[in-house]
Design a protein around this motif. Structure first.
Motif, mmCIF file in Angstrom:
data_model
loop_
_atom_site.group_PDB
_atom_site.id
_atom_site.type_symbol
_atom_site.label_atom_id
_atom_site.label_comp_id
_atom_site.label_asym_id
_atom_site.label_seq_id
_atom_site.Cartn_x
_atom_site.Cartn_y
_atom_site.Cartn_z
ATOM 1 N N LEU A 112 43.113 33.424 46.265
ATOM 2 C CA LEU A 112 41.993 34.256 45.845
ATOM 3 C C LEU A 112 42.210 35.639 46.427
ATOM 4 O O LEU A 112 42.709 35.781 47.537
ATOM 5 C CB LEU A 112 40.678 33.687 46.371
ATOM 6 C CG LEU A 112 40.396 32.244 46.011
ATOM 7 C CD1 LEU A 112 39.031 31.834 46.541
ATOM 8 C CD2 LEU A 112 40.448 32.053 44.518
ATOM 9 N N PRO A 113 41.817 36.665 45.708
ATOM 10 C CA PRO A 113 42.012 38.008 46.249
ATOM 11 C C PRO A 113 41.121 38.209 47.461
ATOM 12 O O PRO A 113 40.085 37.554 47.587
ATOM 13 C CB PRO A 113 41.594 38.918 45.097
ATOM 14 C CG PRO A 113 40.740 38.080 44.226
ATOM 15 C CD PRO A 113 41.148 36.657 44.416
ATOM 16 N N GLY A 114 41.525 39.103 48.347
ATOM 17 C CA GLY A 114 40.753 39.365 49.562
ATOM 18 C C GLY A 114 39.307 39.700 49.218
ATOM 19 O O GLY A 114 39.046 40.436 48.278
ATOM 20 N N HIS A 151 40.147 39.312 38.329
ATOM 21 C CA HIS A 151 39.967 38.156 39.194
ATOM 22 C C HIS A 151 41.031 38.116 40.281
ATOM 23 O O HIS A 151 40.768 37.801 41.417
ATOM 24 C CB HIS A 151 40.111 36.884 38.350
ATOM 25 C CG HIS A 151 38.813 36.233 38.044
ATOM 26 N ND1 HIS A 151 38.649 34.892 38.065
ATOM 27 C CD2 HIS A 151 37.621 36.753 37.723
ATOM 28 C CE1 HIS A 151 37.405 34.601 37.746
ATOM 29 N NE2 HIS A 151 36.769 35.712 37.530
ATOM 30 N N GLY A 152 42.263 38.429 39.877
ATOM 31 C CA GLY A 152 43.374 38.359 40.805
ATOM 32 C C GLY A 152 43.636 36.965 41.319
ATOM 33 O O GLY A 152 44.256 36.786 42.363
ATOM 34 N N ALA A 206 43.918 43.307 40.989
ATOM 35 C CA ALA A 206 42.543 43.046 41.433
ATOM 36 C C ALA A 206 41.974 44.312 42.073
ATOM 37 O O ALA A 206 40.809 44.635 41.893
ATOM 38 C CB ALA A 206 42.527 41.885 42.431
ATOM 39 N N ARG A 207 42.824 45.014 42.811
ATOM 40 C CA ARG A 207 42.366 46.246 43.471
ATOM 41 C C ARG A 207 42.098 47.354 42.470
ATOM 42 O O ARG A 207 41.081 48.014 42.510
ATOM 43 C CB ARG A 207 43.433 46.732 44.465
ATOM 44 C CG ARG A 207 43.243 46.224 45.883
ATOM 45 C CD ARG A 207 44.063 47.063 46.866
ATOM 46 N NE ARG A 207 45.462 47.177 46.467
ATOM 47 C CZ ARG A 207 46.383 46.276 46.756
ATOM 48 N NH1 ARG A 207 46.061 45.180 47.432
ATOM 49 N NH2 ARG A 207 47.631 46.442 46.366
ATOM 50 N N THR A 208 43.047 47.512 41.545
ATOM 51 C CA THR A 208 42.964 48.703 40.694
ATOM 52 C C THR A 208 42.216 48.463 39.391
ATOM 53 O O THR A 208 41.660 49.373 38.816
ATOM 54 C CB THR A 208 44.378 49.212 40.349
ATOM 55 O OG1 THR A 208 45.082 48.130 39.717
ATOM 56 C CG2 THR A 208 45.128 49.647 41.593
ATOM 57 N N PRO A 265 42.909 34.660 35.504
ATOM 58 C CA PRO A 265 43.507 33.694 36.424
ATOM 59 C C PRO A 265 44.820 33.171 35.841
ATOM 60 O O PRO A 265 44.897 32.886 34.642
ATOM 61 C CB PRO A 265 42.477 32.562 36.487
ATOM 62 C CG PRO A 265 41.199 33.154 36.032
ATOM 63 C CD PRO A 265 41.547 34.273 35.095
ATOM 64 N N THR A 266 45.813 33.095 36.677
ATOM 65 C CA THR A 266 47.158 32.763 36.201
ATOM 66 C C THR A 266 47.792 31.676 37.061
ATOM 67 O O THR A 266 47.795 31.773 38.286
ATOM 68 C CB THR A 266 48.029 34.045 36.204
ATOM 69 O OG1 THR A 266 47.396 34.999 35.342
ATOM 70 C CG2 THR A 266 49.433 33.775 35.708
ATOM 71 N N LEU A 267 48.295 30.672 36.394
ATOM 72 C CA LEU A 267 48.920 29.537 37.079
ATOM 73 C C LEU A 267 50.439 29.625 36.932
ATOM 74 O O LEU A 267 50.961 29.738 35.823
ATOM 75 C CB LEU A 267 48.409 28.228 36.447
ATOM 76 C CG LEU A 267 49.047 26.931 36.938
ATOM 77 C CD1 LEU A 267 48.716 26.670 38.406
ATOM 78 C CD2 LEU A 267 48.581 25.755 36.088
ATOM 79 N N LEU A 268 51.134 29.573 38.049
ATOM 80 C CA LEU A 268 52.599 29.580 38.032
ATOM 81 C C LEU A 268 53.095 28.149 38.152
ATOM 82 O O LEU A 268 52.675 27.415 39.050
ATOM 83 C CB LEU A 268 53.140 30.390 39.218
ATOM 84 C CG LEU A 268 52.579 31.801 39.408
ATOM 85 C CD1 LEU A 268 53.140 32.414 40.699
ATOM 86 C CD2 LEU A 268 52.934 32.665 38.200
#
Ligand code: SAM
Length: 335
Positions: free
Chosen positions: A324-326, A220-221, A214-216, A182-185
Motif C-alpha cells: 500500500l502506498p505510504g 491507489h498505488g 500515487a504521489r503525482t 491496483p496492479t498484481l504482478l
C-alpha cells in the motif's frame, strides 16, 4: 559447434509447464478449455505422471485462489484492476478470467516473455477462433513488432527480457498500463531463472513506478505480487532437483544462498510491501485444498508415492504480498 544458448533451455521450460497443465486437464484435475490451443498436437501428448499432475493442480488452484482474492479486494474498493504476468509463457489465465465471473473487474492483462515465446503465443492466438474470440472483435486485435506483440482492448502480449533495466520494461508496458489502478504482478516459475539482483531490480522498478504515480497522480498505488518458485535447493532433496535442471542445461543463477521457507516473504518485504506470506504446495495440499476436492482428486489416479509427493511439494512455494502506498489507511492489505 553451435554455441550453447542458455536462454534456449530456459524457454523450453515453458513447454514443460504447458504440457503439465494439459496433462492435468486431460486427467480431469483441472478444467481449462484453452491450454490445448497452446500445445502443438495436444491430443497426441502423453499424460505426465500422477505426482506431476497433483503438483500442477495444487499450484494452479493455489494461485487461482490468490488471484480471486485480488479481485475481491478490487471489488471492495470499487475499482478495476490490472494483472501483469512476467514470464507468462503459455499461461491461459487471461482467457480463464475473461470468460469467468470477474471479467468486468479486469482493466487490463499484460504478458511478457522472450520474443520467441510471445511470437509463438501470438500465432497460436491468431490461429484459434476460440482464443481470439475472447480478445474481442477481429478489428480490435493487432499484432506488432514483427509478430512478437499482440494487443487487444484488455490484453497485451509483449516481448521483453526481464533482466533488462526495469525502466525499459516499464516503457514497453506504459502505453497501456494505468499507473493509478491496483496492479498484481505474477511471477509463476520464472524468478528462479534470473539472478537475485535482476529479480530485485524488477520488483523495485514496479514499486517505484506505482509509488511515483500515487504521489503525482493521486492513484491507489496499490501493488500486489505472487511468486511461485522452487526453494530449499540446498538440502539433500533440493540438490537432486537442482541437478535435474542443470542436466537439462537450464542454468540457475538462482540465489546465493537459495531462498528458504523462512526467507521467501523477503522477496516482497525488502521492497516495502506491507504484508507478505508464503505457503509450500505441501501445506496448501494438506490444509487449504477443500476436502471435497481432495477426495475428488484422490480418485483420479493411483498415487502410491505419497512420501515422494510431499518431498517434492515441500520444495515449491507460493509467496504473496501487498504494498500500500505510504499513508494509505482505508485500504485493507489482507487480501
Ligand atoms: N509462467 C508460466 C507458467 O507458469 O505456466 C511459464 C513458466 S515457464 C517455467 C518460465 C517462463 O519464463 C518461460 O516462458 C521463459 O521463457 C520465461 N522467462 C525466463 N526468463 C526470462 C527472461 N529473462 N525474460 C523473459 N522471460 C523469461
Amino acid at each position: 559447434p553451435a554455441r550453447p544458448d542458455p536462454d534456449g533451455a530456459v524457454r523450453l521450460t515453458d513447454s514443460d509447464a504447458a504440457l503439465a497443465r494439459l496433462s492435468a486437464v486431460q486427467k480431469h484435475y483441472l478444467a481449462d478449455p484453452f491450454i490445448r490451443h497452446f500445445v502443438p498436437r495436444a491430443h497426441l501428448q502423453p499424460p505426465r505422471p500422477p505426482l506431476i499432475n497433483v503438483g500442477t493442480y495444487v499450484r494452479s488452484e493455489g494461485i487461482d485462489t490468490l488471484v480471486e482474492r485480488w479481485f475481491a479486494f478490487a471489488e471492495q474498493e470499487c475499482v478495476q484492476c490490472q494483472i501483469v504476468s512476467l514470464g507468462a509463457g503459455s499461461d491461459t489465465r487471461f482467457w480463464r478470467i475473461s470468460t469467468g465471473p470477474r471479467k468486468d473487474l479486469l482493466r487490463a492483462y499484460f504478458e511478457v516473455d522472450f520474443s520467441e515465446i510471445t511470437m509463438k503465443k501470438a500465432m497460436a492466438i491468431r490461429k484459434s477462433k476460440e482464443l481470439s474470440a475472447v480478445l474481442g472483435k477481429p478489428e480490435d486485435i493487432s499484432v506488432a513488432n514483427g509478430g512478437t506483440s499482440l494487443h487487444a482492448p484488455k490484453y497485451h502480449l509483449l516481448a521483453g527480457d526481464l533482466r533488462q533495466p526495469p525502466s525499459e520494461l516499464l516503457a514497453l508496458l506504459e502505453p497501456h498500463l494505468s499507473p493509478v489502478h491496483p496492479t498484481l504482478l505474477l511471477f509463476e516459475c520464472v524468478l528462479v531463472y534470473m539472478s537475485p539482483q535482476a529479480s530485485s531490480a524488477l520488483i523495485q522498478g514496479f514499486v517505484d513506478h506505482f509509488d511515483n504515480a500515487a504521489r503525482t497522480q493521486g492513484g491507489h498505488g496499490v501493488l500486489g505480487g505472487i511468486v511461485y518458485e522452487m526453494f530449499g535447493l540446498e538440502d539433500s532433496f533440493g540438490k537432486v532437483m537442482k541437478s535435474n535442471l542443470m542436466a537439462r542445461n537450464v542454468s540457475l543463477p538462482g540465489a546465493d544462498p537459495y531462498p528458504t521457507q523462512a526467507s521467501l516473504p523477503t522477496r516482497f518485504l525488502k521492497h516495502g510491501f506491507t504484508m507478505a506470506k508464503a505457503l509450500t504446495l505441501r501445506d496448501i495440499r494438506r490444509s487449504y485444498v477443500d476436502p471435497a476436492e481432495q477426495e475428488r482428486i484422490s480418485h483420479l489416479e493411483m498415487l502410491d508415492e505419497i512420501e515422494e509427493l510431499e518431498l517434492v511439494l515441500g520444495h515449491y512455494a507460493i509467496t504473496w504480498g501487498t504494498k500500500l502506498p505510504g499513508g494509505a489507511t482505508v485500504l485493507k492489505a489482507n487480501w
